[in-house]
Motif scaffolding. Structure first.
Motif, mmCIF file in Angstrom:
data_model
loop_
_atom_site.group_PDB
_atom_site.id
_atom_site.type_symbol
_atom_site.label_atom_id
_atom_site.label_comp_id
_atom_site.label_asym_id
_atom_site.label_seq_id
_atom_site.Cartn_x
_atom_site.Cartn_y
_atom_site.Cartn_z
ATOM 1 N N MET A 22 0.980 -1.093 -0.011
ATOM 2 C CA MET A 22 0.099 -0.111 0.108
ATOM 3 C C MET A 22 0.860 1.336 0.058
ATOM 4 S SD MET A 22 -3.154 -1.004 2.696
ATOM 5 C CE MET A 22 -4.126 0.544 2.521
ATOM 6 N N LEU A 23 1.880 1.139 0.600
ATOM 7 C CA LEU A 23 2.733 2.443 0.924
ATOM 8 C C LEU A 23 3.754 2.490 -0.327
ATOM 9 C CD1 LEU A 23 3.575 2.249 4.584
ATOM 10 C CD2 LEU A 23 1.899 3.952 3.376
ATOM 11 N N LYS A 24 4.139 1.389 -0.913
ATOM 12 C CA LYS A 24 5.256 1.503 -2.014
ATOM 13 C C LYS A 24 6.557 1.843 -1.571
ATOM 14 C CE LYS A 24 1.632 1.529 -5.318
ATOM 15 N NZ LYS A 24 0.529 2.247 -5.982
ATOM 16 N N ASP A 25 6.833 1.859 -0.167
ATOM 17 C CA ASP A 25 7.939 2.469 0.232
ATOM 18 C C ASP A 25 8.532 1.560 1.388
ATOM 19 O OD1 ASP A 25 10.245 3.712 1.494
ATOM 20 O OD2 ASP A 25 9.425 5.730 1.670
ATOM 21 N N ASN A 26 9.530 0.795 1.118
ATOM 22 C CA ASN A 26 9.838 -0.111 2.287
ATOM 23 C C ASN A 26 10.285 0.286 3.737
ATOM 24 O OD1 ASN A 26 9.318 -2.270 0.532
ATOM 25 N ND2 ASN A 26 11.424 -2.588 -0.118
ATOM 26 N N GLU A 27 11.163 1.491 3.597
ATOM 27 C CA GLU A 27 11.469 2.036 4.910
ATOM 28 C C GLU A 27 10.257 2.785 5.634
ATOM 29 O OE1 GLU A 27 14.273 5.724 6.047
ATOM 30 O OE2 GLU A 27 15.014 4.516 4.308
ATOM 31 N N GLY A 70 8.364 -0.293 7.092
ATOM 32 C CA GLY A 70 9.354 -0.690 8.410
ATOM 33 C C GLY A 70 8.837 0.185 9.378
ATOM 34 N N ASP A 71 8.659 1.277 9.176
ATOM 35 C CA ASP A 71 8.296 2.330 10.330
ATOM 36 C C ASP A 71 7.039 2.059 10.929
ATOM 37 O OD1 ASP A 71 10.877 3.484 9.903
ATOM 38 O OD2 ASP A 71 10.182 5.075 8.909
ATOM 39 N N VAL A 72 6.052 1.667 10.121
ATOM 40 C CA VAL A 72 4.596 1.573 10.375
ATOM 41 C C VAL A 72 4.731 0.377 11.520
ATOM 42 C CG1 VAL A 72 2.364 0.987 9.638
ATOM 43 C CG2 VAL A 72 3.573 2.878 8.531
ATOM 44 N N VAL A 73 5.461 -0.844 10.882
ATOM 45 C CA VAL A 73 5.208 -2.175 11.385
ATOM 46 C C VAL A 73 6.011 -1.873 12.963
ATOM 47 C CG1 VAL A 73 6.132 -4.375 11.694
ATOM 48 C CG2 VAL A 73 5.096 -3.563 9.514
ATOM 49 N N GLN A 74 7.069 -1.080 13.090
ATOM 50 C CA GLN A 74 7.725 -0.707 14.378
ATOM 51 C C GLN A 74 6.947 0.005 15.126
ATOM 52 O OE1 GLN A 74 11.805 0.859 13.982
ATOM 53 N NE2 GLN A 74 11.914 0.731 16.052
ATOM 54 N N ASP A 75 6.128 1.056 14.653
ATOM 55 C CA ASP A 75 5.195 1.654 15.486
ATOM 56 C C ASP A 75 3.965 0.822 16.164
ATOM 57 O OD1 ASP A 75 6.730 3.969 15.132
ATOM 58 O OD2 ASP A 75 5.245 4.981 13.594
ATOM 59 N N ARG A 120 -3.317 2.399 10.462
ATOM 60 C CA ARG A 120 -2.342 3.256 10.511
ATOM 61 C C ARG A 120 -1.987 3.705 9.153
ATOM 62 N NH1 ARG A 120 1.619 3.680 14.839
ATOM 63 N NH2 ARG A 120 -0.172 2.821 15.905
ATOM 64 N N ILE A 121 -1.920 2.894 8.365
ATOM 65 C CA ILE A 121 -1.663 3.305 6.880
ATOM 66 C C ILE A 121 -2.683 4.345 6.421
ATOM 67 C CG2 ILE A 121 -1.222 2.515 4.443
ATOM 68 C CD1 ILE A 121 0.243 0.116 5.894
ATOM 69 N N ILE A 122 -4.003 3.728 6.510
ATOM 70 C CA ILE A 122 -4.989 4.673 5.955
ATOM 71 C C ILE A 122 -5.046 6.028 6.750
ATOM 72 C CG2 ILE A 122 -7.549 4.888 5.811
ATOM 73 C CD1 ILE A 122 -7.640 2.013 5.644
ATOM 74 N N ASN A 123 -4.681 6.163 7.826
ATOM 75 C CA ASN A 123 -4.633 7.495 8.425
ATOM 76 C C ASN A 123 -3.357 8.330 7.982
ATOM 77 O OD1 ASN A 123 -6.924 7.070 10.363
ATOM 78 N ND2 ASN A 123 -5.605 6.302 11.912
ATOM 79 N N MET A 124 -2.353 7.644 7.731
ATOM 80 C CA MET A 124 -1.199 8.152 7.093
ATOM 81 C C MET A 124 -1.596 8.848 5.934
ATOM 82 S SD MET A 124 2.047 5.888 8.187
ATOM 83 C CE MET A 124 3.212 6.669 7.125
ATOM 84 N N MET A 125 -2.236 8.095 4.994
ATOM 85 C CA MET A 125 -2.465 8.659 3.560
ATOM 86 C C MET A 125 -3.476 9.830 3.548
ATOM 87 S SD MET A 125 -3.027 4.930 1.689
ATOM 88 C CE MET A 125 -1.823 4.323 0.520
ATOM 89 N N ASN A 126 -4.429 9.843 4.660
ATOM 90 C CA ASN A 126 -5.368 11.004 4.632
ATOM 91 C C ASN A 126 -4.777 11.982 5.231
ATOM 92 O OD1 ASN A 126 -7.528 9.400 3.944
ATOM 93 N ND2 ASN A 126 -8.171 8.490 6.059
ATOM 94 N N ARG A 127 -3.714 11.841 6.040
ATOM 95 C CA ARG A 127 -2.951 13.168 6.728
ATOM 96 C C ARG A 127 -2.151 13.813 5.401
ATOM 97 N NH1 ARG A 127 -0.234 10.332 10.692
ATOM 98 N NH2 ARG A 127 -2.049 9.279 11.714
ATOM 99 N N GLU A 128 -1.707 12.782 4.642
ATOM 100 C CA GLU A 128 -0.893 13.341 3.519
ATOM 101 C C GLU A 128 -1.891 13.989 2.361
ATOM 102 O OE1 GLU A 128 2.462 13.524 3.042
ATOM 103 O OE2 GLU A 128 2.756 12.757 5.122
#
Length: 57
Positions: A1-6, A9-14, A43-51
């Motif tokens: 969904m994010l197309k960015d491995n780094e 990884g940050d999302v999973v760690q959080d 968490r990913i959906i919230n990040m996308m909405n914030r962006e």
């Protein structure tokens, strides 16, 4: 969904960090897989909405 491995990884760690901090409050009747999947998804959906919101303003 994010197309960015780094970033992924940050999302999973959080998620694991928040899981560890709130481990006593988590419902143990829910399978761990379901909890983690839903947590990462939201968490990913919230990040996308914030962006999106940042790009509009």
């Amino acid at each position: 969904m994010l197309k960015d491995n780094e970033l992924a990884g940050d999302v999973v760690q959080d998620i694991f960090t928040s899981f560890w901090v709130c481990k006593s409050e988590i419902n143990t009747a829910i399978p761990l897989y379901s909890y983690l999947y839903a947590s990462v998804r939201y968490r990913i959906i919230n990040m996308m909405n914030r962006e999106k919101l940042k790009s509009i303003m």
